[in-house]
Design an enzyme around this catalytic site. Structure first.
Site, PDB file in Angstrom:
ATOM      1  N   GLY A 169      62.608   8.405   6.858  1.00  0.00           N
ATOM      2  CA  GLY A 169      62.824   9.651   6.130  1.00  0.00           C
ATOM      3  C   GLY A 169      62.441  10.846   6.986  1.00  0.00           C
ATOM      4  N   GLY A 191      62.110  17.827   5.498  1.00  0.00           N
ATOM      5  CA  GLY A 191      60.810  17.956   4.855  1.00  0.00           C
ATOM      6  C   GLY A 191      59.641  17.490   5.700  1.00  0.00           C
ATOM      7  N   TYR A 223      58.144   6.905 -10.669  1.00  0.00           N
ATOM      8  CA  TYR A 223      57.745   7.459  -9.367  1.00  0.00           C
ATOM      9  C   TYR A 223      56.269   7.191  -9.106  1.00  0.00           C
ATOM     10  CZ  TYR A 223      56.841  10.985  -5.746  1.00  0.00           C
ATOM     11  OH  TYR A 223      56.449  11.640  -4.591  1.00  0.00           O
TER      12      TYR A 223
END
Length: 249
Positions: free
Chosen positions: A13, A17, A150
């Site tokens: 990832g 960000g 989550y």
């Protein structure tokens, strides 16, 4: 001397960000860097930002076979890995009554199953010593409405940091976790909320942060650099909470 000089590293990832900023800081600290992502636009952005010295790979973080292929690719490119930041993740916030099996399974695949089998696949190429950092979340400690799936996925990673640290330290592999609070990243824009509702959600979250602001990706990245470096050689199975005091309320 740079803190990660010559270290071979992976950031999942790593195309936006926190992941992208961590990749930038790893490169600045002298590391060789591979990043993964799945969005063609952010993959291209990462190539532009990180330059030719970074290896940018398209990988679905929730696909187990993809994790095995990633480990093979990295073995060929780097030989071994000295540090891994397991950062890829997704957030799907819904009330309990609105969650469906497909959404549940996808969150678990991306946030737990993929990372678990990635670490399994990387074992043969992790150096001795090596550092693994899992990106979890302060949500695992809070009773925040609509975040049940989550939060449980991130709680699983905190548990993994503890159990795998005990299991792998004999191989010279340290496992630790960072648990960010709310950070200014594109993640919030992926929640699928209308702009007005997203604004209200952000304001409600901000009201719970004693520091009075969202964190910055660079603040999380600095912590990951520390945990990936030899400076943290005695830090094992720890969770570093970086939440502006949110969990103290």
């Amino acid at each position: 001397m740079k803190r990660l000089e010559g270290k071979r590293t992976l950031i999942t990832g790593g195309t936006s960000g926190i992941g992208l900023e961590t990749a930038r800081q790893f490169l600045a600290e002298g590391a060789r860097v591979a990043v993964t992502g799945s969005n063609p636009a952010t993959l291209e952005q990462a190539r532009q930002v990180l330059g030719p010295d970074a290896l940018v790979l398209r990988v679905d973080a929730g696909d187990v076979a993809g994790q095995r292929q990633l480990a093979h690719t990295l073995g060929e490119a780097f030989g071994q890995l000295d540090a891994v930041f397991v950062n890829a993740g997704m957030a799907d916030f819904r009330p309990l009554e609105q969650f469906d099996e497909a959404g549940f399974d996808r969150t678990i695949a991306v946030n737990v199953k993929g990372p678990y089998f990635l670490l399994q696949a990387l074992l043969p190429i992790l150096a001795k010593p090596a550092s693994v950092v899992l990106n979890t979340s302060i949500n695992a400690h809070l009773g925040m409405p609509n975040s049940s799936v989550y939060a449980l996925s991130k709680a699983a990673l905190i548990s993994l940091a503890r159990t795998l640290s005990g299991e792998l330290i004999g191989r010279g592999i340290r496992v630790n976790a960072v648990s960010p609070g709310p950070v200014s990243t594109p993640l919030y824009g992926k929640l699928g909320l209308p702009p007005a509702e997203l604004e209200r959600t952000a304001a409600a979250i901000l009201a719970q942060v004693p520091a009075g602001r969202f964190g910055e990706p660079s603040e999380i990245a600095k912590a990951v650099v520390f945990l990936a470096s030899d400076e943290s050689a005695f830090t094992v199975g720890s969770e570093l909470v970086i939440d502006g005091g949110m969990s103290t309320l």
